[in-house]
Design a protein around this motif. Structure first.
Motif, PDB file in Angstrom:
ATOM      1  N   ASN A 482       0.814  -1.217   0.000  1.00  0.00           N
ATOM      2  CA  ASN A 482       0.000   0.000   0.000  1.00  0.00           C
ATOM      3  C   ASN A 482       0.847   1.266   0.000  1.00  0.00           C
ATOM      4  OD1 ASN A 482      -2.364  -1.506   0.076  1.00  0.00           O
ATOM      5  ND2 ASN A 482      -2.411  -1.575   2.300  1.00  0.00           N
ATOM      6  N   ALA A 483       2.117   1.143   0.375  1.00  0.00           N
ATOM      7  CA  ALA A 483       3.001   2.316   0.400  1.00  0.00           C
ATOM      8  C   ALA A 483       3.910   2.384  -0.821  1.00  0.00           C
ATOM      9  CB  ALA A 483       3.850   2.299   1.668  1.00  0.00           C
ATOM     10  N   ARG A 484       3.773   1.420  -1.720  1.00  0.00           N
ATOM     11  CA  ARG A 484       4.609   1.428  -2.925  1.00  0.00           C
ATOM     12  C   ARG A 484       4.036   2.430  -3.916  1.00  0.00           C
ATOM     13  NH1 ARG A 484       5.976  -3.755  -6.854  1.00  0.00           N
ATOM     14  NH2 ARG A 484       7.324  -2.620  -8.308  1.00  0.00           N
ATOM     15  N   VAL A 485       4.833   3.456  -4.219  1.00  0.00           N
ATOM     16  CA  VAL A 485       4.357   4.563  -5.052  1.00  0.00           C
ATOM     17  C   VAL A 485       4.832   4.360  -6.485  1.00  0.00           C
ATOM     18  CG1 VAL A 485       4.375   7.053  -5.398  1.00  0.00           C
ATOM     19  CG2 VAL A 485       4.393   6.110  -3.084  1.00  0.00           C
ATOM     20  N   SER A 486       3.901   4.504  -7.421  1.00  0.00           N
ATOM     21  CA  SER A 486       4.204   4.487  -8.846  1.00  0.00           C
ATOM     22  C   SER A 486       3.827   5.847  -9.434  1.00  0.00           C
ATOM     23  CB  SER A 486       3.424   3.374  -9.559  1.00  0.00           C
ATOM     24  OG  SER A 486       3.772   2.108  -9.042  1.00  0.00           O
ATOM     25  N   TYR A 487       4.639   6.288 -10.357  1.00  0.00           N
ATOM     26  CA  TYR A 487       4.440   7.592 -10.967  1.00  0.00           C
ATOM     27  C   TYR A 487       3.905   7.409 -12.382  1.00  0.00           C
ATOM     28  CZ  TYR A 487       7.362   8.950  -7.053  1.00  0.00           C
ATOM     29  OH  TYR A 487       7.869   9.132  -5.799  1.00  0.00           O
ATOM     30  N   ILE A 488       2.845   8.155 -12.682  1.00  0.00           N
ATOM     31  CA  ILE A 488       2.157   8.021 -13.968  1.00  0.00           C
ATOM     32  C   ILE A 488       2.021   9.402 -14.585  1.00  0.00           C
ATOM     33  CG2 ILE A 488       0.036   7.258 -15.121  1.00  0.00           C
ATOM     34  CD1 ILE A 488      -0.443   5.424 -12.688  1.00  0.00           C
ATOM     35  N   LEU A 489       2.337   9.488 -15.844  1.00  0.00           N
ATOM     36  CA  LEU A 489       2.177  10.740 -16.591  1.00  0.00           C
ATOM     37  C   LEU A 489       0.726  10.834 -17.049  1.00  0.00           C
ATOM     38  CD1 LEU A 489       3.501  13.247 -17.882  1.00  0.00           C
ATOM     39  CD2 LEU A 489       3.949  11.841 -19.910  1.00  0.00           C
ATOM     40  N   GLU A 490       0.002  11.834 -16.556  1.00  0.00           N
ATOM     41  CA  GLU A 490      -1.388  11.994 -16.937  1.00  0.00           C
ATOM     42  C   GLU A 490      -1.489  12.456 -18.394  1.00  0.00           C
ATOM     43  OE1 GLU A 490      -3.679  14.419 -14.410  1.00  0.00           O
ATOM     44  OE2 GLU A 490      -3.750  12.940 -12.790  1.00  0.00           O
ATOM     45  N   VAL A 494      -0.203  18.959 -25.736  1.00  0.00           N
ATOM     46  CA  VAL A 494       0.588  20.183 -25.875  1.00  0.00           C
ATOM     47  C   VAL A 494       0.636  20.513 -27.357  1.00  0.00           C
ATOM     48  CG1 VAL A 494       2.822  21.270 -25.527  1.00  0.00           C
ATOM     49  CG2 VAL A 494       1.970  19.621 -23.845  1.00  0.00           C
ATOM     50  N   ASN A 495      -0.002  21.620 -27.716  1.00  0.00           N
ATOM     51  CA  ASN A 495      -0.104  22.008 -29.135  1.00  0.00           C
ATOM     52  C   ASN A 495      -0.744  20.904 -29.962  1.00  0.00           C
ATOM     53  OD1 ASN A 495       1.092  24.428 -28.517  1.00  0.00           O
ATOM     54  ND2 ASN A 495       3.151  23.798 -29.142  1.00  0.00           N
ATOM     55  N   GLY A 496      -1.756  20.248 -29.363  1.00  0.00           N
ATOM     56  CA  GLY A 496      -2.486  19.220 -30.085  1.00  0.00           C
ATOM     57  C   GLY A 496      -1.794  17.870 -30.119  1.00  0.00           C
ATOM     58  N   VAL A 497      -0.650  17.730 -29.446  1.00  0.00           N
ATOM     59  CA  VAL A 497       0.100  16.470 -29.419  1.00  0.00           C
ATOM     60  C   VAL A 497       0.137  15.968 -27.984  1.00  0.00           C
ATOM     61  CG1 VAL A 497       2.295  15.365 -29.940  1.00  0.00           C
ATOM     62  CG2 VAL A 497       1.497  17.244 -31.365  1.00  0.00           C
ATOM     63  N   SER A 498       0.041  14.643 -27.828  1.00  0.00           N
ATOM     64  CA  SER A 498       0.053  14.056 -26.491  1.00  0.00           C
ATOM     65  C   SER A 498       1.351  14.414 -25.787  1.00  0.00           C
ATOM     66  CB  SER A 498      -0.094  12.538 -26.579  1.00  0.00           C
ATOM     67  OG  SER A 498       0.032  11.958 -25.298  1.00  0.00           O
ATOM     68  N   VAL A 499       1.218  14.732 -24.477  1.00  0.00           N
ATOM     69  CA  VAL A 499       2.399  15.120 -23.705  1.00  0.00           C
ATOM     70  C   VAL A 499       3.402  13.973 -23.594  1.00  0.00           C
ATOM     71  CG1 VAL A 499       1.479  14.414 -21.473  1.00  0.00           C
ATOM     72  CG2 VAL A 499       3.088  16.318 -21.588  1.00  0.00           C
ATOM     73  N   HIS A 527       3.038  22.604 -19.759  1.00  0.00           N
ATOM     74  CA  HIS A 527       2.670  22.083 -18.441  1.00  0.00           C
ATOM     75  C   HIS A 527       2.121  20.670 -18.594  1.00  0.00           C
ATOM     76  CE1 HIS A 527       2.501  26.449 -18.003  1.00  0.00           C
ATOM     77  NE2 HIS A 527       2.713  26.294 -16.696  1.00  0.00           N
ATOM     78  N   PHE A 528       2.296  19.886 -17.591  1.00  0.00           N
ATOM     79  CA  PHE A 528       1.667  18.572 -17.524  1.00  0.00           C
ATOM     80  C   PHE A 528       1.549  18.169 -16.065  1.00  0.00           C
ATOM     81  CE2 PHE A 528       6.200  17.938 -18.029  1.00  0.00           C
ATOM     82  CZ  PHE A 528       6.509  16.999 -17.061  1.00  0.00           C
ATOM     83  N   ARG A 529       0.811  17.091 -15.825  1.00  0.00           N
ATOM     84  CA  ARG A 529       0.553  16.618 -14.465  1.00  0.00           C
ATOM     85  C   ARG A 529       1.097  15.203 -14.306  1.00  0.00           C
ATOM     86  NH1 ARG A 529      -3.645  19.309 -11.684  1.00  0.00           N
ATOM     87  NH2 ARG A 529      -4.366  17.377 -10.747  1.00  0.00           N
ATOM     88  N   VAL A 530       1.703  14.980 -13.153  1.00  0.00           N
ATOM     89  CA  VAL A 530       2.215  13.655 -12.790  1.00  0.00           C
ATOM     90  C   VAL A 530       1.382  13.129 -11.630  1.00  0.00           C
ATOM     91  CG1 VAL A 530       4.174  12.337 -11.946  1.00  0.00           C
ATOM     92  CG2 VAL A 530       4.537  14.202 -13.572  1.00  0.00           C
TER      93      VAL A 530
END
Length: 846
Positions: A482-490, A494-499, A527-530
């Protein structure tokens, strides 16, 4: 005499068919016959309690009995109760009726228990028997008819209809039997003399006493009676009381005198001597616990008594004289309880671990507390240690459950050591304790938390793909998975192209890397969100915003917009010989798509025919004469201008310009005859040229008309426009220095260039995304806003490139209207202009 196999099977079948099952409030009762074969079905507990078989498996259902004697087992697959071995009712209960086993069925997850009572019914499997192998009597010949001789009684372990029913005595010519009811329901057998004995005719007799039980077939047992006829003794001992009562505490020591019985005989001599003894009793161990003095009649404790095992004794005592006459009495002994047993804690079930999100009231352990003492000595009170979120809940039958009292939190306490202490109410009180260890299992109730909610980083353009930019970090207060953290690019654009086409995030470390090389001229920042997500189920997550700023590099060469460079061009700038000093020959227009100092441009003459005649403005690119033209100057002049930016290292572009020094056009033609006479055009080419010129002329006239209309309207609204800042002032020359060092991509420019700088014009126009109507709305009425919007829209529509070339007084004036994005569209517009130049020779011929 044993039952035959068919009869036994029939009887058991009848008993099974008449099996009674009662279920109420979690209790179920069964009735089975004794001596059932191992593995016989007692009943289906799942059907009787309405339980699902899957519940029996998942709840790990099992059978618990107080004395740990496992006669019954549970088949979880079928829900049936099975006998583990043959059960002898007589061994289990003796004469106690009804004879029943009290067991419990316990299940977990959640914890439940059910009380099961199994009554064991008697079958006729025991024949009556006498404890003594034979009876011997000495009877005086003077014994009168009706004299009685106590024979005791036979014992049949069976009960009910299978118990002892009757006796028979053979032969019956001298004696008969008489039965005497006792207080406990039993019957003593007395042999009654029917006819006087005659020692002289018969000195001894042998009789056969037979006892019969009930049932079918009838079972019986026999014993021989040996009678010796004595000389006259016609008085039997007589007890002073038929029943004696006494009490004893269970901790009484061995040798304690309980009571004294007394019997008297009116005979004289040896016939009056009485002897006392304990007759046969139901309890086999009575003779080991109690003794009687044969002469004095004192009843003495010879062993230990335990209230918890037997609390009441009844002893039959006989008094016999030497003549063989006897009498009997009963001694009733009540055992008094003392507090000699500590409470016993039996742990029925415990959850080794419990989830931290368990609701209050959840049972985590179940115990049964017993105290075999009676009264207040058997009353139990249990407690647990303080300051823990648990509580003990008592239920009937001394069952105690440990339940959650408050909400658990593994992050606060991951383990509890619980001590359960139970004490009775005796004086002094006795107690016992048990320790429980309970682990709190983790629940995913904490979302990952980033160190910062906003991250910023800079990347220099033209970076190598896979470049590590920086690392985001989040932590989770939970444990293990439950404490294992994974990072995901939301996912975002950006200018019509996937981040994801720009950056990637390592799922374990949070390292953000560049997917490909960045270009500042295409993308300055984004800008983008993680999202940080833990490994729980369901997973929890949180977000952080990341801003990546692209830093510019000097990676673009300046682009020359004017004059257009083509290898086939023969057009030259014309300078009259009468031109004054400072005469504007032409203007080099260049841009650099870089930014900052990387886009600051400077112009230098690199190669000229006569360096003393021309010079170029370092900042504005204007080529002017530096002296008066003379007759000695060549008609054909070729200039090479180097455009260089201010980057490190700098980049440059070269443009070549043909200049004709002449007063008349034929003179120019004579100088460039090699260009005009070399090309031969066919009729179709001439047609296309005429058509193109016609279309261009028509567009030019329409555009001029519209522009004049717009200018008149704007002249009327001049003050309003200047106050609102909707338009920028017209500048007479190409701007030498810009806000960011170059022409911006997203702006439009309107330029008209001639050989005379005083007639040249460069107009700055707002970008398309801005709406002049917004600023004007603050100063005017709605009606004025509509008019201004219509004029502005009309102006924006007049965007095509208008080119008109004409010759007047040997001066060529070229007007170019450049719109849209200069860096992207100007080359196509200039190409159209160059195509027209290629066809100029045909016009000159006409």
């Amino acid at each position: 005499m044993a039952l035959t196999m068919p009869d036994a099977m029939v009887r058991r079948l009848v008993l099974f068919l008449t099996l009674l099952v009662h279920v109420a409030r979690g209790q179920v009762s069964y009735s089975i016959p004794e001596e059932m074969e191992k593995g016989s079905i007692v009943g289906n507990i799942a059907q009787d309690l309405g339980l699902d078989l899957q519940r029996l498996k998942s709840g790990k259902a099992r059978i618990y009995s107080r004395d740990s004697t496992e006669y019954i087992e549970l088949n979880r697959n079928t829900g049936s109760l099975l006998s583990r071995e043959k059960m002898d009712r007589e061994s289990l209960c003796a004469k106690t009726t009804p004879c029943a086993l009290h067991i419990q069925m316990i299940m977990e997850n959640p914890m439940e228990f059910y009380t099961i009572t199994i009554e064991i019914t008697d079958i006729n499997d025991n024949a009556p028997s006498f404890q003594r192998k034979e009876f011997r009597f000495e009877i005086s010949e003077s014994a009168a008819a009706g004299a009685g001789f106590m024979l005791g009684r036979a014992f049949d372990p069976d009960v009910g209809t299978h118990a002892l029913q009757r006796y028979s005595l053979k032969p019956t010519d001298r004696f008969r039997l008489e039965l005497h009811n006792q207080a406990d329901g039993s019957k003593n057998v007395e042999m009654i003399l029917q006819n006087p004995l005659d020692r002289e005719s018969q000195s001894s007799l042998i009789l056969l006493l037979e006892a019969f039980g009930g049932g079918d077939p009838v079972l019986s047992g026999t014993v021989q009676i040996h009678i010796t006829v004595l000389d006259i003794n016609d008085n039997a001992p007589v007890f002073t009381q038929k029943i004696y009562k006494t009490t004893i505490t269970e901790n009484a020591t061995k040798g304690t005198i309980l009571t004294m019985v007394s019997a008297s005989d009116t005979d004289e001599g040896s016939n009056s001597v009485v002897t006392y003894y304990i007759s046969d009793t139901v309890e086999k161990n009575v003779a080991e616990i109690f003794l009687i003095n044969e002469k004095s009649g004192e009843l003495i404790l010879n062993g230990l008594v335990d209230y918890e095992k037997v609390s009441h004794y009844e002893i039959n005592i006989q008094a016999k004289d030497q003549g063989g006459l006897s009498n009997a009495c009963k001694v009733i002994i009540d055992v008094l309880d003392i507090n000699d047993n500590s409470p016993m804690i039996s742990l029925l079930s415990i959850s080794n671990s419990v989830s931290e999100d368990s609701t209050p009231g959840t049972v985590v352990a179940m115990m049964k507390v017993d105290d075999t003492d009676s009264g207040v000595n058997g009353q139990i009170h249990c407690t647990i240690n303080d300051n823990i979120p648990f509580a003990l809940i008592s239920s009937s039958s001394n069952f105690i459950s440990l339940r959650i009292e408050q909400q658990l939190d593994r992050e606060r306490d991951a383990e509890y050591n619980i001590s359960v202490t139970c004490s009775d109410q005796g004086v002094p009180a006795l107690f016992s304790s048990a320790s429980l260890s309970l682990q709190i299992s983790d629940v995913n109730d904490n979302a990952p938390v980033f160190e910062k909610s906003h991250y910023e980083a800079c990347v220099v353009e033209n970076n190598t793909p896979g470049l590590s930019i920086f690392t985001v970090k989040a932590s989770d207060a939970d444990w293990n998975q439950n404490a294992r953290v994974s990072y995901i690019l939301e996912d975002s654009t950006v200018n019509g192209v996937s981040v994801s086409s720009y950056v990637s995030v390592h799922p374990d470390s949070g390292l953000i890397t560049a997917v490909h090389s960045f270009d500042y001229e295409q993308l300055k920042d984004f800008h983008f969100r993680v999202k940080a997500q833990d490994g729980g189920s369901p997973p929890l997550s949180s977000n952080a915003t990341v801003k990546i700023t692209i830093q510019d590099q000097n990676d673009n060469t300046p682009q020359v917009l004017y004059p257009v460079q083509t290898g086939a061009s023969v057009v030259a700038e014309i300078v009259p010989r009468a031109a004054d000093v400072g005469y504007l020959v032409t203007k080099v227009v260049a841009v650099d798509v870089d930014s900052g100092q990387n886009a600051w441009l400077s112009y230098k003459l690199h190669k000229v025919t006569d360096r003393a005649l021309f010079e170029v403005g370092l900042q504005n690119g204007e080529i002017r004469t530096v002296r008066q033209v003379t007759d000695k100057d060549a008609v054909k002049q070729k200039l090479t201008v180097v455009v260089e930016d201010n980057g490190q290292p700098s980049r440059s572009a070269v443009v070549s310009i043909n200049v004709a020094v002449a007063d008349s056009f034929p003179e120019v033609l004579s100088e460039f005859t090699d260009f005009t006479h070399e090309k031969q055009y066919n009729d179709s080419l001439t047609f296309y040229l005429i058509l193109a010129l016609t279309v261009v002329s028509l567009l030019f006239i329409v555009s001029i008309t519209l522009i004049i209309s717009v200018k008149i309207y704007r002249w009327r609204q001049n003050k309003l426009f200047y106050k609102s800042g909707a338009n920028l002032p017209v500048i007479p020359y190409y701007p030498p220095v810009y806000a960011d060092g170059t022409l911006q991509h997203v702006y439009n420019y309107e330029m008209c260039g001639t050989t005379d700088s005083r007639m040249s014009d460069m107009k700055f126009i707002r970008p398309y995304s801005q709406n002049t109507l917004v600023s004007q709305s603050r100063l005017g009425t709605v009606q004025r806003e509509k008019k201004e919007q219509e004029v502005d829209d009309l102006t924006l529509e007049v965007r095509p490139c208008l080119i008109k070339c004409f010759i007047k007084q040997n001066i060529k004036t070229t007007c170019i209207y450049i719109s849209q994005n200069i860096s992207q569209n100007v080359l196509s517009l200039v190409s159209k202009y160059e195509a027209i130049n290629k066809n100029q020779s045909s016009k000159y011929e006409r």
